[in-house]
Scaffold this active site. Structure first.
Site, PDB file in Angstrom:
ATOM      1  N   CYS A   2       0.839  -1.188   0.000  1.00  0.00           N
ATOM      2  CA  CYS A   2       0.000   0.000   0.000  1.00  0.00           C
ATOM      3  C   CYS A   2       0.876   1.240   0.000  1.00  0.00           C
ATOM      4  O   CYS A   2       1.863   1.314   0.720  1.00  0.00           O
ATOM      5  CB  CYS A   2      -0.955   0.069   1.183  1.00  0.00           C
ATOM      6  SG  CYS A   2      -2.114  -1.280   1.239  1.00  0.00           S
ATOM      7  N   ARG A  28       3.993  -0.447  -4.732  1.00  0.00           N
ATOM      8  CA  ARG A  28       3.667  -0.918  -3.383  1.00  0.00           C
ATOM      9  C   ARG A  28       2.313  -1.626  -3.317  1.00  0.00           C
ATOM     10  O   ARG A  28       1.977  -2.232  -2.306  1.00  0.00           O
ATOM     11  CB  ARG A  28       3.650   0.260  -2.402  1.00  0.00           C
ATOM     12  CG  ARG A  28       4.946   1.008  -2.327  1.00  0.00           C
ATOM     13  CD  ARG A  28       4.854   2.104  -1.290  1.00  0.00           C
ATOM     14  NE  ARG A  28       4.722   1.528   0.024  1.00  0.00           N
ATOM     15  CZ  ARG A  28       5.713   1.164   0.806  1.00  0.00           C
ATOM     16  NH1 ARG A  28       6.949   1.326   0.382  1.00  0.00           N
ATOM     17  NH2 ARG A  28       5.512   0.647   1.983  1.00  0.00           N
ATOM     18  N   TRP A  77      -2.928  -2.674  -1.742  1.00  0.00           N
ATOM     19  CA  TRP A  77      -2.650  -4.101  -1.878  1.00  0.00           C
ATOM     20  C   TRP A  77      -3.529  -4.755  -0.817  1.00  0.00           C
ATOM     21  O   TRP A  77      -3.268  -4.624   0.377  1.00  0.00           O
ATOM     22  CB  TRP A  77      -1.174  -4.397  -1.631  1.00  0.00           C
ATOM     23  CG  TRP A  77      -0.807  -5.834  -1.870  1.00  0.00           C
ATOM     24  CD1 TRP A  77      -0.460  -6.394  -3.059  1.00  0.00           C
ATOM     25  CD2 TRP A  77      -0.749  -6.884  -0.906  1.00  0.00           C
ATOM     26  NE1 TRP A  77      -0.200  -7.727  -2.898  1.00  0.00           N
ATOM     27  CE2 TRP A  77      -0.368  -8.064  -1.588  1.00  0.00           C
ATOM     28  CE3 TRP A  77      -1.003  -6.958   0.464  1.00  0.00           C
ATOM     29  CZ2 TRP A  77      -0.218  -9.280  -0.954  1.00  0.00           C
ATOM     30  CZ3 TRP A  77      -0.856  -8.183   1.109  1.00  0.00           C
ATOM     31  CH2 TRP A  77      -0.457  -9.329   0.396  1.00  0.00           C
ATOM     32  N   ASN A 103      -1.906   1.813   5.786  1.00  0.00           N
ATOM     33  CA  ASN A 103      -1.094   0.696   5.314  1.00  0.00           C
ATOM     34  C   ASN A 103      -0.781  -0.156   6.532  1.00  0.00           C
ATOM     35  O   ASN A 103      -0.441   0.374   7.583  1.00  0.00           O
ATOM     36  CB  ASN A 103       0.199   1.266   4.688  1.00  0.00           C
ATOM     37  CG  ASN A 103       1.214   0.189   4.350  1.00  0.00           C
ATOM     38  OD1 ASN A 103       0.855  -0.959   4.124  1.00  0.00           O
ATOM     39  ND2 ASN A 103       2.478   0.564   4.325  1.00  0.00           N
ATOM     40  N   GLY A 104      -0.895  -1.491   6.391  1.00  0.00           N
ATOM     41  CA  GLY A 104      -0.600  -2.363   7.538  1.00  0.00           C
ATOM     42  C   GLY A 104      -1.853  -3.089   7.979  1.00  0.00           C
ATOM     43  O   GLY A 104      -2.845  -3.148   7.250  1.00  0.00           O
ATOM     44  N   GLU A 473      15.802 -19.541  -5.898  1.00  0.00           N
ATOM     45  CA  GLU A 473      15.560 -18.178  -6.387  1.00  0.00           C
ATOM     46  C   GLU A 473      15.007 -18.206  -7.818  1.00  0.00           C
ATOM     47  O   GLU A 473      14.115 -17.429  -8.169  1.00  0.00           O
ATOM     48  CB  GLU A 473      16.868 -17.369  -6.299  1.00  0.00           C
ATOM     49  CG  GLU A 473      16.873 -16.031  -7.026  1.00  0.00           C
ATOM     50  CD  GLU A 473      15.737 -15.089  -6.636  1.00  0.00           C
ATOM     51  OE1 GLU A 473      15.046 -15.342  -5.638  1.00  0.00           O
ATOM     52  OE2 GLU A 473      15.522 -14.112  -7.367  1.00  0.00           O
ATOM     53  N   LYS A 477      11.561 -16.442  -9.211  1.00  0.00           N
ATOM     54  CA  LYS A 477      11.521 -15.521 -10.357  1.00  0.00           C
ATOM     55  C   LYS A 477      10.490 -15.991 -11.381  1.00  0.00           C
ATOM     56  O   LYS A 477       9.687 -15.216 -11.870  1.00  0.00           O
ATOM     57  CB  LYS A 477      12.898 -15.482 -11.002  1.00  0.00           C
ATOM     58  CG  LYS A 477      13.720 -14.298 -11.161  1.00  0.00           C
ATOM     59  CD  LYS A 477      13.729 -13.055 -10.369  1.00  0.00           C
ATOM     60  CE  LYS A 477      12.921 -12.847  -9.166  1.00  0.00           C
ATOM     61  NZ  LYS A 477      13.544 -12.405  -7.984  1.00  0.00           N
ATOM     62  N   GLU A 480       6.795 -15.676  -9.952  1.00  0.00           N
ATOM     63  CA  GLU A 480       6.160 -14.376  -9.752  1.00  0.00           C
ATOM     64  C   GLU A 480       5.835 -13.650 -11.039  1.00  0.00           C
ATOM     65  O   GLU A 480       4.839 -12.922 -11.085  1.00  0.00           O
ATOM     66  CB  GLU A 480       6.906 -13.486  -8.742  1.00  0.00           C
ATOM     67  CG  GLU A 480       8.282 -13.065  -9.062  1.00  0.00           C
ATOM     68  CD  GLU A 480       8.951 -12.301  -7.921  1.00  0.00           C
ATOM     69  OE1 GLU A 480       8.291 -11.742  -7.043  1.00  0.00           O
ATOM     70  OE2 GLU A 480      10.196 -12.262  -7.926  1.00  0.00           O
ATOM     71  N   HIS A 496      14.632 -38.472  -3.738  1.00  0.00           N
ATOM     72  CA  HIS A 496      13.961 -38.792  -2.479  1.00  0.00           C
ATOM     73  C   HIS A 496      12.471 -38.425  -2.516  1.00  0.00           C
ATOM     74  O   HIS A 496      11.823 -38.397  -1.476  1.00  0.00           O
ATOM     75  CB  HIS A 496      14.653 -38.070  -1.324  1.00  0.00           C
ATOM     76  CG  HIS A 496      16.091 -38.480  -1.173  1.00  0.00           C
ATOM     77  ND1 HIS A 496      16.453 -39.717  -0.684  1.00  0.00           N
ATOM     78  CD2 HIS A 496      17.240 -37.846  -1.500  1.00  0.00           C
ATOM     79  CE1 HIS A 496      17.782 -39.817  -0.681  1.00  0.00           C
ATOM     80  NE2 HIS A 496      18.271 -38.687  -1.185  1.00  0.00           N
ATOM     81  N   LYS A 590       5.784  -4.722  -4.310  1.00  0.00           N
ATOM     82  CA  LYS A 590       7.245  -4.679  -4.201  1.00  0.00           C
ATOM     83  C   LYS A 590       7.719  -4.786  -2.761  1.00  0.00           C
ATOM     84  O   LYS A 590       8.657  -5.493  -2.450  1.00  0.00           O
ATOM     85  CB  LYS A 590       7.748  -3.376  -4.832  1.00  0.00           C
ATOM     86  CG  LYS A 590       9.262  -3.198  -4.798  1.00  0.00           C
ATOM     87  CD  LYS A 590       9.946  -4.157  -5.736  1.00  0.00           C
ATOM     88  CE  LYS A 590      11.451  -4.024  -5.738  1.00  0.00           C
ATOM     89  NZ  LYS A 590      12.087  -5.245  -6.258  1.00  0.00           N
TER      90      LYS A 590
HETATM   91  C1  AGP Z   1      11.600 -10.705  -5.093  1.00  0.00           C
HETATM   92  O1  AGP Z   1      11.561 -10.981  -6.457  1.00  0.00           O
HETATM   93  C2  AGP Z   1      10.323 -10.736  -4.445  1.00  0.00           C
HETATM   94  N1  AGP Z   1       9.454  -9.767  -4.999  1.00  0.00           N
HETATM   95  C3  AGP Z   1      10.280 -10.806  -2.932  1.00  0.00           C
HETATM   96  O2  AGP Z   1      10.494 -12.144  -2.622  1.00  0.00           O
HETATM   97  C4  AGP Z   1      11.243  -9.941  -2.102  1.00  0.00           C
HETATM   98  O3  AGP Z   1      12.556 -10.354  -2.313  1.00  0.00           O
HETATM   99  C5  AGP Z   1      10.883 -10.045  -0.611  1.00  0.00           C
HETATM  100  O4  AGP Z   1       9.588  -9.571  -0.421  1.00  0.00           O
HETATM  101  C6  AGP Z   1      11.849  -9.296   0.274  1.00  0.00           C
HETATM  102  O5  AGP Z   1      11.886  -7.940  -0.030  1.00  0.00           O
HETATM  103  P1  AGP Z   1      13.042  -7.011   0.501  1.00  0.00           P
HETATM  104  O6  AGP Z   1      14.299  -7.423  -0.188  1.00  0.00           O
HETATM  105  O7  AGP Z   1      12.616  -5.628   0.108  1.00  0.00           O
HETATM  106  O8  AGP Z   1      13.132  -7.205   1.974  1.00  0.00           O
END
Ligand code: AGP
Length: 595
Positions: A2, A28, A77, A103-104, A473, A477, A480, A496, A590
Site C-alpha cells: 500500500c 507498493r 494491496w 497501510n498495515g 531463487e 523468479k 512471480e 527422495h 514490491k
Molecule cells: C523478489 O523478487 C520478491 N518480490 C520478494 O520475494 C522480495 O525479495 C521479498 O519480499 C523481500 O523484499 P526485501 O528485499 O525488500 O526485503
C-alpha cells in the site's frame, strides 16, 4: 505494501499531486486507488477506483477540477476485504467528516469493530482500516481532532501507518508503528508531503523528516509537530537532505523496469563492490567477534541470505545460521548480546524482517544489514549498514538488488577469511564478464527458449552447493512473473521424492557450476532426462545431457551471481510471452510491509 500520499501546502492542485505521487508508489500495491481532498468550499471530495492508477488517465477524475491545498491518497494491496471500490481507500468516518488512508494491519480490528457497531457506527467496507477512521471520529466528538487521533492510536494493535484529514481543519495527522511513513519538507513555505516512500514526493523535495515507530506527526499552517504515541511527549526532529538518482527510476528505452534492471547488472555489481574497504572490514569484524551469526531475509533476499551461509562456509570456513525473517522468532532462545543478526533486504521495509530485528534487539543482539534503500527503516535501526547502491529497483521481481546483495556477502566472506583483496578481484572480473554476457544476442538466445516453452504448466530447477539457493531463487523468479508452476530443489534431493513429478517434456533447469558439484548435478540432470525431462543447462560448459544450453561465464565463487541472470531474463520473456505484466505481477507488491 500500500502506498500513502499526503499534501498540505500553498499549491492549489493537491489532488493532482496526490495522483502523480501515487503513480510513483504503485509498486507498493496496485489493485485499487483513491484520493480525498478538501475543496475551496470546505467539502471533502472522494474518488476511488479499482485497478491501477497508472491506467487512470482516461478517467479524468472529477476531483482534479477543484481547487485544493490538502489531499491524501492511497494505492492498495488488499489484505482485509476483496478488491472493490468500497474497500479501496480513503475511508470516510460515519459522518463523512474524516478521511483516512492506511497501510498495515490493525490486529484487534474485530474487537474494535464490534465495539463501534454497538456505538452506532455503520461499516461500509470489509477492511480493518474503517475501524480506525470510526474510532477517531468517536473520540473527536469528545476531545477534538488532534486529541481524538492521539486517543485512537493508543487503542490500535498491530503494525500500521495511517494518515487522516478532517473536513473542518487545515491539518494532516499521521501515525506509524511498523509501516513506513516519511515527511517531505517544502520547497515552499509551510508545505509538507507525506509518503510511504520518498518517490511519492521526490519531484517536489528531497528534504525529509523520518517518522519512527510509535510516533505521530501533526502538520498544519503553524508548522509541524511530532509526538510519541504512547506518552504524548513532543519529539524534536531534524531535516535530512537526500541525494537521489531520479533518472534511474525511469524506464528509459526499455518496455519494462524488470528488463531495464536486469540489464543494469552490467554496472550495479561494480557499484556494489566499490565500497570503502573499512565498511566491509568493519562488518566482517563484527561477524568474527560475534558468538553466533544469523543471516535473515525474506523471499529473494532470503535466498540471498541462504547463499551467504554457503559462501561463509566455503570461503571463510565459518558457520553462519540461516533462517527466513518470518521464521526467525523460533530461534530467539539462542540469542544473546554476543549474537549478530545480518539482515538482507532491498527495500529495508519488509515487515517480517523488521519484526525479526525487533525480536533480536530485545535480546541485545547487534544488527548489521545489507540494504538498497538507504533511507529505509532497516538502514536507520541497524548498528552497521552496507548499502548495495543498486539504485531504485521498481519491478516487483528483484534482479539487480539480488546480485548486488550476493556480491556484498561474497566480499564479507572473503574479508572474514582475511582475503578481501582476492574477493574484490574476483568480483571485479565477474562484473566484466556480466558486462560481456548481457548483449542482445544473449537475450535473443534466451528469448528463443522462452518461445519454445511458453505454454508449459510446470518447470523444475536443480542446483547444488553454492547454487542450490539459486535453484530456489530461479523458482521464485519464474513463479512471480510467468505464473508457471516452478519449483527449485537441491539436485540430490530429487530422488527422495520430487522426481515423481517429472513427466515427458517437462522443462528442468540444471544450474551446473564449474566446481566440485558439477558431476553430481549432471547425474541428477541425467536422472531427470531418463524420465523424459527437457534439460536446460545453465553452465560455463556444454554437456550432452543438455537439450538447451545457456552459457554463463565461469565465475568461481561468484557463480551464483552469474547463474541467476539468464534465469531472470528467461522469466522476463516467459512473462511477456504469456502476456503478463512483469513489473506488476498479480497478487504481489514490491515492498511487503504486512506480516
Ligand atoms: C523478489 O523478487 C520478491 N518480490 C520478494 O520475494 C522480495 O525479495 C521479498 O519480499 C523481500 O523484499 P526485501 O528485499 O525488500 O526485503
Amino acid at each position: 505494501m500500500c502506498g500513502i500520499f499526503g499534501y498540505l501546502g500553498p499549491q492549489n492542485n493537491a489532488s493532482e499531486m496526490a495522483i502523480d505521487g501515487l503513480k510513483n508508489l504503485e509498486y507498493r500495491g496496485y489493485d485499487s486507488w483513491g484520493v480525498a481532498c478538501k475543496n475551496e468550499n470546505g467539502d471533502l471530495l472522494l474518488e476511488k477506483h479499482i485497478g491501477k492508477i497508472s491506467e487512470a488517465d482516461d478517467l479524468r477524475p472529477e476531483i482534479l477540477d477543484s481547487i485544493n491545498h490538502l489531499a491524501i491518497g492511497h494505492s492498495r494491496w488488499a489484505t482485509h476485504g476483496g478488491v472493490t471500490d468500497q474497500n479501496a481507500h480513503p475511508h470516510l468516518s460515519h459522518s463523512g467528516n474524516i478521511a483516512l488512508v492506511h497501510n498495515g494491519i490493525v490486529e484487534n480490528y474485530v474487537e474494535l469493530r464490534e465495539e463501534l457497531k454497538k456505538d452506532g457506527f455503520e461499516f461500509k467496507s470489509e477492511t480493518d482500516t474503517e475501524t480506525i477512521v470510526h474510532l477517531i471520529e468517536k473520540y473527536v466528538s469528545e476531545v477534538g481532532f488532534e486529541e481524538g487521533v492521539k486517543k485512537a492510536v493508543k487503542r490500535l494493535e498491530g503494525r500500521y501507518a495511517f494518515l487522516a484529514i478532517h473536513k473542518e481543519e487545515e491539518k494532516m495527522i499521521a501515525a506509524r508503528t511498523g509501516s513506513p511513513l516519511i515527511v517531505g519538507v517544502g520547497p515552499l513555505d509551510n508545505e509538507y508531503f507525506l509518503g510511504s516512500d520518498v518517490p511519492a514526493f521526490y519531484k517536489h523535495t528531497k528534504r525529509v523528516m523520518y517518522l519512527d515507530d510509535e510516533q505521530m506527526v501533526i502538520i498544519d499552517n503553524s508548522g509541524i509537530r511530532f509526538f510519541n504515541t504512547k506518552t504524548d511527549e513532543a519529539i524534536e526532529k531534524r531535516v535530512v537532505e537526500l541525494t537521489l538518482d531520479i533518472e534511474s527510476a525511469e524506464k528509459g528505452k526499455y518496455a519494462h523496469f524488470m528488463l531495464k534492471e536486469i540489464m543494469e547488472q552490467k554496472d550495479t555489481l561494480s557499484r556494489a563492490i566499490n565500497q570503502e574497504p573499512e565498511l566491509i572490514e568493519g562488518m566482517a569484524q563484527a561477524i568474527e567477534d560475534a558468538r553466533g551469526t544469523f543471516l535473515i531475509g525474506c523471499g529473494t533476499a532470503g535466498k540471498v541470505a541462504l547463499t551467504g551461509s554457503y559462501l561463509f562456509s566455503r570461503i571463510a570456513k565459518k558457520h553462519v545460521n540461516f533462517t527466513f525473517g518470518s521464521e526467525f522468532a523460533s530461534y530467539q532462545d539462542f540469542l544473546t548480546d554476543k549474537t549478530l543478526l545480518l539482515s538482507i533486504s532491498q527495500s529495508g521495509e519488509t515487515a517480517d524482517t523488521l519484526e525479526a530485528i525487533e525480536v533480536a534487539q530485545k535480546k541485545g543482539v547487534k544488527i548489521a544489514s545489507i540494504v538498497n534503500v538507504e533511507s529505509s527503516t532497516m538502514a536507520r535501526i541497524s548498528d552497521l549498514v552496507i548499502p548495495i547502491k543498486a539504485g531504485p529497483e521498481k519491478a516487483v521481481a528483484s534482479t539487480k538488488a539480488t546480485t548486488s546483495q550476493m556480491a556484498i556477502l561474497t566480499l564479507l566472506a572473503y574479508a572474514c577469511a582475511g582475503k578481501l583483496n582476492e574477493g574484490q578481484q574476483l568480483l571485479a572480473a565477474t562484473a566484466g564478464k556480466i558486462n560481456d554476457m548481457l548483449n542482445p544476442r544473449y537475450e535473443d538466445h534466451i528469448k528463443a527458449l522462452a518461445d519454445k516453452i511458453v505454454d508449459v504448466e510446470s518447470m523444475y530447477i536443480i542446483g547444488k552447493g553454492l547454487n542450490y539457493p539459486m535453484a530456489l531463487e530461479a523458482a521464485i523468479k519464474l513463479q512471480e512473473v510467468s505464473y508457471i508452476h516452478a519449483e527449485g530443489f537441491a539436485g540430490g534431493e530429487l530422488k527422495h521424492g520430487p522426481i515423481a513429478l517429472i513427466t515427458e517434456g517437462v522443462p528442468c533447469i540444471a544450474i551446473v557450476a564449474n566446481d566440485e558439484t558439477r558431476s553430481d548435478i549432471l547425474s541428477n540432470a541425467m536422472e531427470i532426462k531418463a524420465r523424459g525431462g527437457y534439460i536446460i543447462g545453465v553452465s560455463p560448459e556444454n554437456s550432452e545431457i543438455f537439450d538447451y544450453w545457456i552459457k554463463v561465464p565461469d565465475a568461481g565463487n561468484a557463480s551464483p551471481i552469474v547463474n541467476i541472470i539468464p534465469i531472470q531474463i528467461l522469466a522476463y520473456h516467459l512473462a511477456i510471452g504469456r502476456e503478463n505484466n512483469p513489473d506488476m505481477p498479480r497478487n504481489l507488491a514490491k515492498s511487503v510491509t504486512v506480516k
